[in-house]
Enzyme design. Structure first.
Site, PDB file in Angstrom:
ATOM      1  N   HIS A  20       0.824  -1.204   0.000  1.00 13.94           N
ATOM      2  CA  HIS A  20       0.000   0.000   0.000  1.00 13.94           C
ATOM      3  C   HIS A  20       0.860   1.256   0.000  1.00 13.94           C
ATOM      4  CE1 HIS A  20      -3.233   2.550   2.189  1.00 13.94           C
ATOM      5  NE2 HIS A  20      -3.385   2.644   0.883  1.00 13.94           N
ATOM      6  N   ASP A  28       7.682   6.054 -20.715  1.00 15.07           N
ATOM      7  CA  ASP A  28       8.087   5.888 -22.103  1.00 15.07           C
ATOM      8  C   ASP A  28       9.582   5.591 -22.170  1.00 15.07           C
ATOM      9  OD1 ASP A  28       9.475   8.416 -21.941  1.00 15.07           O
ATOM     10  OD2 ASP A  28       7.650   9.468 -22.527  1.00 15.07           O
ATOM     11  N   TYR A 118       5.803  12.451 -23.101  1.00 15.01           N
ATOM     12  CA  TYR A 118       5.092  12.546 -21.825  1.00 15.01           C
ATOM     13  C   TYR A 118       4.155  11.370 -21.539  1.00 15.01           C
ATOM     14  CZ  TYR A 118       6.932  17.246 -22.274  1.00 15.01           C
ATOM     15  OH  TYR A 118       7.768  18.322 -22.452  1.00 15.01           O
TER      16      TYR A 118
END
Length: 129
Positions: A20, A28, A118
């Site tokens: 958790h 990328d 991005y």
């Protein structure tokens, strides 16, 4: 032998070790990766595997409670922006330079072959219950 889900043994094992609030950066091929986080590099050729393919596969196996992306994705990569907002209506945005800084605190980095700008997201692991 596993017969479905993520078959890559390095990635499957890394996912099983997450807890958790751990961070997982899906990125990328051009994202700089700092020393520190465990890296599973899936990049084979430009575009293979794609950011979308890897993200979809990871979301099929991970509980995710939040996600952060670079604000620049909205203008420079509408396809990635649409994919991200489709999965994460409450997606947080930070400048790309800040996302790169946050990467050092991630527990895992999964590098794709994506060759568009991005196409990166920092996932925050949740719990399944």
């Amino acid at each position: 032998m596993k017969k479905h889900g993520i078959l890559n043994r390095h990635l499957s094992g890394a996912l099983a070790a997450l807890g958790h609030t751990d961070g997982v950066l899906v990125c990328d091929a051009g994202m700089p990766i700092p020393d520190g986080p465990r890296v599973v590099d899936l990049a084979f050729r430009a575009g293979v595997p794609s950011f979308a393919e890897v993200l979809e596969g990871l979301l099929g196996e991970l509980a995710v409670e939040g996600a952060t992306a670079a604000e620049e994705v909205r203008g420079a990569n509408p396809a990635a922006a649409s994919l991200l907002t489709g999965h994460f209506p409450d997606l947080a945005y930070v400048p790309h330079e800040r996302l790169k800084q946050l990467t050092s605190g991630a527990r895992l980095v999964v590098r794709t072959g994506e060759a568009s700008p991005y196409a990166n997201v920092l996932l925050r692991c949740g719990v399944f219950f």
